[in-house]
Design a protein around this motif. Structure first.
Motif, PDB file in Angstrom:
ATOM      1  N   TRP A 197       0.856  -1.126   0.171  1.00 32.77           N
ATOM      2  CA  TRP A 197       0.024   0.006   0.132  1.00 32.77           C
ATOM      3  C   TRP A 197       0.999   1.447  -0.108  1.00 32.77           C
ATOM      4  N   LYS A 199       0.576   5.399   0.686  1.00 35.35           N
ATOM      5  CA  LYS A 199      -0.368   6.474   1.097  1.00 35.35           C
ATOM      6  C   LYS A 199       0.010   7.640   0.462  1.00 35.35           C
ATOM      7  N   TYR A 201      -0.381   8.439  -3.050  1.00 37.21           N
ATOM      8  CA  TYR A 201       0.519   7.840  -4.217  1.00 37.21           C
ATOM      9  C   TYR A 201       0.632   8.701  -5.242  1.00 37.21           C
ATOM     10  N   TRP A 255      -6.448   8.521  -1.481  1.00 32.53           N
ATOM     11  CA  TRP A 255      -5.805   8.603  -0.147  1.00 32.53           C
ATOM     12  C   TRP A 255      -5.096   7.331  -0.005  1.00 32.53           C
ATOM     13  N   TYR A 256      -5.193   6.322  -0.701  1.00 28.55           N
ATOM     14  CA  TYR A 256      -4.256   4.976  -0.714  1.00 28.55           C
ATOM     15  C   TYR A 256      -4.459   4.298  -2.101  1.00 28.55           C
ATOM     16  N   HIS A 275      -7.192   1.714  -6.035  1.00 23.97           N
ATOM     17  CA  HIS A 275      -6.988   2.938  -5.296  1.00 23.97           C
ATOM     18  C   HIS A 275      -8.184   3.960  -5.154  1.00 23.97           C
ATOM     19  N   ASN A 312     -12.763   7.537  -1.446  1.00 26.58           N
ATOM     20  CA  ASN A 312     -11.618   7.497  -0.574  1.00 26.58           C
ATOM     21  C   ASN A 312     -11.788   7.007   0.925  1.00 26.58           C
ATOM     22  N   ALA A 316      -9.830   3.612   2.075  1.00 29.51           N
ATOM     23  CA  ALA A 316      -8.901   3.970   3.527  1.00 29.51           C
ATOM     24  C   ALA A 316      -9.427   2.686   4.432  1.00 29.51           C
ATOM     25  N   ARG A 319      -7.515  -0.186   3.322  1.00 27.52           N
ATOM     26  CA  ARG A 319      -6.199  -0.322   3.676  1.00 27.52           C
ATOM     27  C   ARG A 319      -6.163  -0.865   5.194  1.00 27.52           C
ATOM     28  N   ASN A 380       3.081   1.006   2.774  1.00 33.99           N
ATOM     29  CA  ASN A 380       2.440   0.778   3.901  1.00 33.99           C
ATOM     30  C   ASN A 380       2.450   1.608   4.974  1.00 33.99           C
ATOM     31  N   THR A 383      -2.263   3.687   8.650  1.00 32.41           N
ATOM     32  CA  THR A 383      -3.695   3.779   8.132  1.00 32.41           C
ATOM     33  C   THR A 383      -4.674   4.873   8.682  1.00 32.41           C
TER      34      THR A 383
END
Length: 516
Positions: A197, A199, A201, A255-256, A275, A312, A316, A319, A380, A383
């Motif tokens: 993952w 965060k 990106y 967000w992820y 994503h 998002n 999240a 994640r 990673n 979270t």
């Protein structure tokens, strides 16, 4: 939007980052090491006296060398993965740690990889291991644009899995392509695993800026979409220029981002990640809805180019529960349920929900999130799970590291999406996003769908991916070998089920017939 010529819009040449991912590094273990066994759940090694010829065992290492002869140098033909299943052919003598096997079930090594196969007995288990990576698995139905997460059932070999999340997604847009490949931006089907993952990106070519970049002021993040008079106007705030002066979307990866492996465009998933998207948590599904809108796409396309995009808060939440190594299965399927939901009454309708999920009907789970700047751009990275942040005593400072906090209602009730050929394919309501069928009732017997996906069980009845040739290239299948031309046993089932009614096209429907 200016589009790259490359088919890898979602990844934008991410091979350097992929090479450093946890699962890819497993495949690069030096041959002197028999296995990469990072699982905290690894059981005690079995002695040869405990092994039985003809007995079946599970792999207890993340990656275990498979050898073509009874020797420990220069003969590796592949690597078995955690919980792959084998059968003992010969325990051999005590002078070697190896045993001769045949492969019963593996996504990574073919049963005929060599005339004879050998592995170390030190990484065999009588039971499947439940780890953070194996507790859940993801099924993304490209046809209906739904992402679902299931808790894996291991109580018996033939038990139904439990839905823990259902949400909308946007897949690669079929309306666009390249001069040489009209299907360049479609989402590929197949089996992959989350490799890592990231965060906030950003793609390698910097076409899509970070949702938030470490060290930047929070004021650079555009305002929520729903703060404007209309969602379309709100989305315009997220339109920016990239490094080359082309119009693009700020924070298009959200967000992820979950990278997947295998990732390449030969035997992998074409660098198509899972994503988030533009917008804030308070915007909910507004950004997803915008991708289906005509006006937003006139100026810049916030839709996906092969990746699967979720709102998002949803990404999240994923994640927070899906560890690297989690399986993702992308399918193109008609949906159904094993149990039957009934609706009675005319003026005042009464719904009798699916018995197994009655306690989840119109009662979503509540997940609290706190999105911080901490961990931005890190593999990673932290979270957004509020409880985790509280437990770790991470400082939360408004105006400094606090971006947003709120709640997300997690839909845990399975709803089978009906085929409705009268709806626009881009609406998210047709059940046939890539229009692999004509939609006319006279052609019902010629459907390109094969089998059904039972959304209340996380299993398939007679499923196979639609044929690439018959769909004229609209469907592409790649990824791990176990889900290309077959279905893993734990995802198979049979028997009676209850698909929703199909709605066919009529002469009054807008749009044109399938041009293929």
């Amino acid at each position: 939007m200016t589009k790259f010529k490359s088919r890898r819009l979602c990844s934008a040449l991410l091979s350097l980052l992929i090479a450093s991912s946890p699962l890819m590094s497993i495949a690069q273990e030096i041959s002197a090491v028999e296995a990469n066994a990072t699982s905290s759940a690894k059981p005690q090694s079995l002695q040869k006296s405990e092994l039985q010829v003809g007995g079946r065992y599970f792999i207890s290492a993340d990656a275990l060398n498979v050898r073509s002869s009874n020797a420990t140098t220069g003969n590796i033909v592949g690597k078995l993965s955690l919980n792959d299943e084998i059968e003992i052919i010969d325990v051999l003598n005590e002078g070697t740690p190896l045993v001769q096997i045949k492969i019963i079930r593996s996504a990574s090594v073919k049963a005929d990889a060599a005339p004879e196969l050998f592995v170390s007995k030190d990484y065999l288990s009588k039971k499947e291991l439940v780890t953070a990576a194996t507790k859940y698995f993801v099924i993304q139905n490209v046809a209906t644009e739904k992402t679902r997460v299931y808790e894996r059932c291991t109580a018996t070999p033939d038990c139904a899995h439990k839905l823990v999340m259902e949400t909308d997604m946007v897949v690669g847009r079929p309306e666009e392509g390249t001069k040489t490949d009209p299907h360049a931006f479609k989402t590929w089907l197949g089996h992959s695993k989350i490799s890592e993952w990231v965060k906030f990106y950003q793609d390698g070519q910097q076409h899509y800026p970070h949702w938030y970049k470490a060290g930047e002021s929070l004021k650079y993040i555009p305002d929520p979409i729903t703060d404007s008079m209309t969602k379309t106007l709100g989305s315009r705030k997220w339109m920016v220029k990239d490094a080359k002066g082309n119009t693009t979307m700020h924070g298009a990866f959200g967000w992820y981002a979950a990278k997947v492996t295998p990732a390449d465009d030969i035997n992998g998933m074409n660098y198509q990640w899972m994503h988030g998207t533009i917008g804030w948590g308070k915007d909910g599904a507004a950004a997803i809805e915008l991708t289906r809108g005509f006006f937003a796409n006139m100026f810049t396309n916030p839709g996906s180019s092969g990746c699967t995009r979720l709102e998002n808060r949803a990404i999240a939440y994923l994640r927070s529960i899906l560890a690297p190594g989690t399986d993702i299965y992308r399918v193109y399927a008609r949906e159904s349920t094993r149990e039957l939901e009934t609706v009675t009454g005319v003026f005042k309708k009464k719904v009798t929900p699916l018995p197994r999920y009655a306690h989840n009907f119109e009662k979503p789970a509540v997940w609290n999130y706190i999105l911080l700047t901490d961990g931005a751009q890190r593999t990673n990275g932290l979270t957004a799970d509020a409880q985790e942040i509280i437990n770790k005593a991470i400082p939360v400072i408004a105006g400094q590291n606090l971006i947003e906090q709120g709640t997300y209602e997690v839909d845990q009730y399975p709803n089978a999406a009906a085929l409705n050929y009268g709806k626009s394919a881009a609406s998210g309501e047709s059940g046939d996003r890539y229009k692999i069928d004509s939609g006319w009732e006279k052609d019902a017997a010629k459907t390109n769908f094969r089998g059904y996906f039972l959304v209340d069980e996380g299993r398939f009845v007679d499923y196979a991916h639609p044929d690439s040739v018959k769909t004229k290239g609209a469907i592409r299948v790649s990824g791990l070998a176990d889900f290309r031309t077959s279905v893993p046993e734990f995802l198979k089932t049979s028997g009676k089920h209850n698909p929703p009614k199909v709605t066919y096209r009529t002469e009054n429907d807008n749009g044109t017939p399938n041009s293929r």
